[in-house]
Design an enzyme around this catalytic site. Structure first.
Site, PDB file in Angstrom:
ATOM      1  N   GLU A  62      -6.765  47.815  56.161  1.00 24.92           N
ATOM      2  CA  GLU A  62      -6.532  49.101  56.903  1.00 24.92           C
ATOM      3  C   GLU A  62      -7.054  48.885  58.528  1.00 24.92           C
ATOM      4  OE1 GLU A  62      -9.598  51.565  55.106  1.00 24.92           O
ATOM      5  OE2 GLU A  62      -9.825  53.052  56.746  1.00 24.92           O
TER       6      GLU A  62
ATOM      7  N   LYS B 204     -17.056  55.195  50.423  1.00 25.19           N
ATOM      8  CA  LYS B 204     -15.646  54.687  50.546  1.00 25.19           C
ATOM      9  C   LYS B 204     -15.817  53.821  51.748  1.00 25.19           C
ATOM     10  CE  LYS B 204     -11.436  53.794  52.183  1.00 25.19           C
ATOM     11  NZ  LYS B 204     -10.932  53.374  53.311  1.00 25.19           N
TER      12      LYS B 204
ATOM     13  N   ASP C 196     -15.159  39.125  42.620  1.00 23.36           N
ATOM     14  CA  ASP C 196     -14.131  40.165  41.943  1.00 23.36           C
ATOM     15  C   ASP C 196     -14.724  41.661  42.578  1.00 23.36           C
ATOM     16  OD1 ASP C 196     -13.757  41.763  39.894  1.00 23.36           O
ATOM     17  OD2 ASP C 196     -14.285  40.308  38.302  1.00 23.36           O
TER      18      ASP C 196
ATOM     19  N   HIS D 133      -8.990  55.381  65.485  1.00 21.98           N
ATOM     20  CA  HIS D 133      -7.917  54.940  64.524  1.00 21.98           C
ATOM     21  C   HIS D 133      -6.745  55.296  65.307  1.00 21.98           C
ATOM     22  CE1 HIS D 133      -9.409  54.713  60.255  1.00 21.98           C
ATOM     23  NE2 HIS D 133     -10.436  55.322  60.756  1.00 21.98           N
TER      24      HIS D 133
HETATM   25  P1  NAD Z   1     -17.211  30.396  36.023  1.00 20.03           P
HETATM   26  O1  NAD Z   1     -16.876  30.538  34.403  1.00 20.03           O
HETATM   27  O2  NAD Z   1     -16.629  29.298  36.901  1.00 20.03           O
HETATM   28  O3  NAD Z   1     -18.791  29.929  35.712  1.00 20.03           O
HETATM   29  C1  NAD Z   1     -19.727  29.268  36.772  1.00 20.03           C
HETATM   30  C2  NAD Z   1     -19.489  27.798  36.905  1.00 20.03           C
HETATM   31  O4  NAD Z   1     -20.109  27.460  38.044  1.00 20.03           O
HETATM   32  C3  NAD Z   1     -20.242  26.956  35.825  1.00 20.03           C
HETATM   33  O5  NAD Z   1     -19.407  25.955  35.298  1.00 20.03           O
HETATM   34  C4  NAD Z   1     -21.591  26.634  36.602  1.00 20.03           C
HETATM   35  O6  NAD Z   1     -22.109  25.548  36.125  1.00 20.03           O
HETATM   36  C5  NAD Z   1     -20.868  26.342  37.888  1.00 20.03           C
HETATM   37  N1  NAD Z   1     -22.046  26.338  39.185  1.00 20.03           N
HETATM   38  C6  NAD Z   1     -21.820  25.396  40.182  1.00 20.03           C
HETATM   39  N2  NAD Z   1     -22.723  25.524  40.875  1.00 20.03           N
HETATM   40  C7  NAD Z   1     -23.479  26.672  40.606  1.00 20.03           C
HETATM   41  C8  NAD Z   1     -24.607  27.468  41.045  1.00 20.03           C
HETATM   42  N3  NAD Z   1     -25.280  27.026  42.121  1.00 20.03           N
HETATM   43  N4  NAD Z   1     -25.046  28.547  40.443  1.00 20.03           N
HETATM   44  C9  NAD Z   1     -24.489  28.855  39.240  1.00 20.03           C
HETATM   45  N5  NAD Z   1     -23.365  28.213  38.547  1.00 20.03           N
HETATM   46  C10 NAD Z   1     -22.953  27.190  39.251  1.00 20.03           C
HETATM   47  O7  NAD Z   1     -17.547  31.897  36.562  1.00 20.03           O
HETATM   48  P2  NAD Z   1     -18.526  33.014  36.069  1.00 20.03           P
HETATM   49  O8  NAD Z   1     -19.283  33.332  37.326  1.00 20.03           O
HETATM   50  O9  NAD Z   1     -18.978  32.885  34.753  1.00 20.03           O
HETATM   51  O10 NAD Z   1     -17.194  34.067  35.797  1.00 20.03           O
HETATM   52  C11 NAD Z   1     -16.654  34.624  36.930  1.00 20.03           C
HETATM   53  C12 NAD Z   1     -15.346  34.923  36.633  1.00 20.03           C
HETATM   54  O11 NAD Z   1     -14.828  35.632  35.558  1.00 20.03           O
HETATM   55  C13 NAD Z   1     -14.561  35.840  37.796  1.00 20.03           C
HETATM   56  O12 NAD Z   1     -13.336  35.185  38.252  1.00 20.03           O
HETATM   57  C14 NAD Z   1     -14.549  37.322  37.111  1.00 20.03           C
HETATM   58  O13 NAD Z   1     -13.379  37.794  37.816  1.00 20.03           O
HETATM   59  C15 NAD Z   1     -14.242  36.640  35.885  1.00 20.03           C
HETATM   60  N6  NAD Z   1     -14.241  37.686  34.746  1.00 20.03           N
HETATM   61  C16 NAD Z   1     -14.842  39.013  34.946  1.00 20.03           C
HETATM   62  C17 NAD Z   1     -14.918  39.928  33.653  1.00 20.03           C
HETATM   63  C18 NAD Z   1     -15.679  41.227  34.181  1.00 20.03           C
HETATM   64  O14 NAD Z   1     -16.303  41.233  35.218  1.00 20.03           O
HETATM   65  N7  NAD Z   1     -15.765  42.026  33.199  1.00 20.03           N
HETATM   66  C19 NAD Z   1     -14.529  39.447  32.379  1.00 20.03           C
HETATM   67  C20 NAD Z   1     -13.884  38.378  32.421  1.00 20.03           C
HETATM   68  C21 NAD Z   1     -13.999  37.479  33.329  1.00 20.03           C
END
Ligand code: NAD
Length: 414
Positions: free
Chosen positions: A72, A253, A269, A366
């Site tokens: 946008e 928005k 996300d 705009h």
């Molecule tokens: P992830 O599975 O990659 O887990 C986080 C990783 O980051 C872990 O392995 C952790 O050890 C590592 N890490 C490294 N440095 C870190 C730090 N300083 N602090 C915390 N962790 C650290 O990711 P996630 O955050 O568990 O999940 C995010 C993903 O899941 C996104 O892509 C999202 O879109 C997706 N997702 C979302 C939904 C929902 O929102 N309902 C459902 C399913 C999946």
């Protein structure tokens, strides 16, 4: 569907009439196509959303440039304008709570005694989740307790609270919720219906505020309007979003124009962040504006607070090179700092929109950016875009006039 991206692309190109320019726009480079194929299913390319940088933000005394991915026009210009307006008087002051998220397990058939037992089974859940949460514990996060609630359907909801540090936490929490199922069924005596994180992120909030001498608003005001009147009108305009839902939706928005474009630029996300923001806006039972304004002692004060589950690790954020580039532009913040920057950006966007709306209207600004698109559509390229856009903005010309004007520009001696 073929298994590899290049075969899928060949099939797609022959099945649909996609022009060369359109096709090339989705193609990016071979390594990025391969990465897209690793990231999502049935990938055929990448969508090149424009990326801009809103520089000059002062957030808690530190200057920051904010990458924004958005289609946008005007949004980035508005953010930069508000950043400069507020920056002269100290910028944005921000805060963030601990990054606490809830994994939820829903159980059916739990008696009142079972509910009491669930409320005291935190040590058991903690022990069950010690392995999966170990990496978070090492980083200072991890298990923080449980909370039990009975819903109107009589289903019992168990929230497992986890400090996810710099991650969004979705995958981590979904794993935790599923692993906790047997322990909770045993303690509660019921059957699990489902287990997944909550995206509400109500405990994981960030906020921002600014204080601006009213006189600073004496820029771009319509003739005869004082800065004090502009400030009064901003407060009144923001209050509309507290009393009228249809206005609140548009107000919010505008805030999300900033927050979502930062979320996209960092490959956070966006859907989760948006869902949480809108749920928070409706937390009192009626959907309301996310920001508030007051005028006190000759100063305009603006403030915002909302759930902001921004991550700087995990998911796609530290995986995709484009997201890593955005984090580098931001100075590689941790997740809480990024959420605070997002809050400041949302408030800046809101201030710029309100100031325009209650003074000269937003269309003027705009249309300036719209003119560049009109020029492009008319066939202008390179320097011609700027020249034609300037002429188009100065008059109310339609596309036909744009082409004629472009012809005249081309005929001018250089
Ligand atoms: P992830 O599975 O990659 O887990 C986080 C990783 O980051 C872990 O392995 C952790 O050890 C590592 N890490 C490294 N440095 C870190 C730090 N300083 N602090 C915390 N962790 C650290 O990711 P996630 O955050 O568990 O999940 C995010 C993903 O899941 C996104 O892509 C999202 O879109 C997706 N997702 C979302 C939904 C929902 O929102 N309902 C459902 C399913 C999946």
């Amino acid at each position: 569907m073929p298994r590899d991206i290049e075969s899928r692309r060949r099939d797609l190109q022959s099945a649909f009439s996609i022009g060369t320019e359109e096709w090339e726009s989705l193609s990016v480079t071979a390594p990025l196509r391969e990465l897209a194929d690793v990231m999502v299913e049935s990938a055929v390319g990448c969508l090149p959303v424009p990326l801009g940088v809103a520089d000059g933000f002062i957030v808690d005394g530190q200057e920051v440039s904010i990458p924004m991915a958005i289609e946008e026009p005007s949004v980035i210009a508005a953010a930069r304008f508000a950043a400069r307006l507020v920056g002269r008087d100290g910028g944005f002051t921000t805060w963030a709570t601990e990054p606490l998220m809830a994994a939820q397990v829903f159980l059916e058939g739990v008696s009142a005694q079972g509910e009491t037992r669930l409320a005291s089974c935190a040590p058991r859940v903690r022990e069950t989740l010690a392995g999966p949460l170990a990496s978070l514990e090492r980083r200072g996060g991890g298990f923080r307790g449980i909370r039990v609630a009975r819903l109107p359907s009589s289903t019992v909801r168990v929230d497992i609270l986890v400090d996810v540090r710099d991650a969004m936490g979705a995958n981590r929490l979904n794993t935790a919720a599923e692993l906790a199922r047997p322990a909770l069924e045993e303690a509660g005596g019921g059957r699990v219906l489902m287990a997944i994180l909550s995206n509400a992120a109500e405990e994981r909030r960030a906020g921002a505020r600014f204080v601006l001498p009213v006189d600073r608003l004496a820029v771009r005001l319509p003739e005869g309007m004082s800065a004090a009147e502009a400030a009064r009108r901003i407060v009144a305009g923001a209050e509309l979003a507290q009393e009228d839902t249809s206005r609140a939706v548009t107000h919010n928005k505008g805030i999300m124009n900033g927050i979502s474009s930062l979320a996209l630029a960092t490959l956070n996300d966006t859907r989760a962040i948006e869902a949480a923001a809108h749920a928070w806006a409706a937390r009192g039972g009626t959907y309301r504006g996310l920001s508030r304004y007051t005028v006190e002692g000759g100063a305009l004060r603006g403030e915002i607070e909302l759930p902001l589950a921004f991550a700087t690790a995990g998911g796609s954020v530290d995986f995709h090179p484009a997201a890593r580039a955005s984090l580098a532009i931001l100075g590689n913040p941790d997740a809480r700092r990024l959420a605070r920057i997002a809050a400041a950006l949302g408030l800046a966007q809101n201030l710029a929109a309100l100031l325009a709306l209650v003074t000269s209207g937003i269309q003027q600004g705009h249309m300036r950016y719209h003119a560049a698109r009109q020029a492009w559509r008319a066939g202008a390229r390179g320097e011609e875009v700027r020249l034609l856009a300037r002429e188009l903005a100065a008059r109310t010309a339609g596309p036909a006039d744009a082409e004629a004007l472009l012809q005249k520009i081309r005929e001018r001696p250089r």
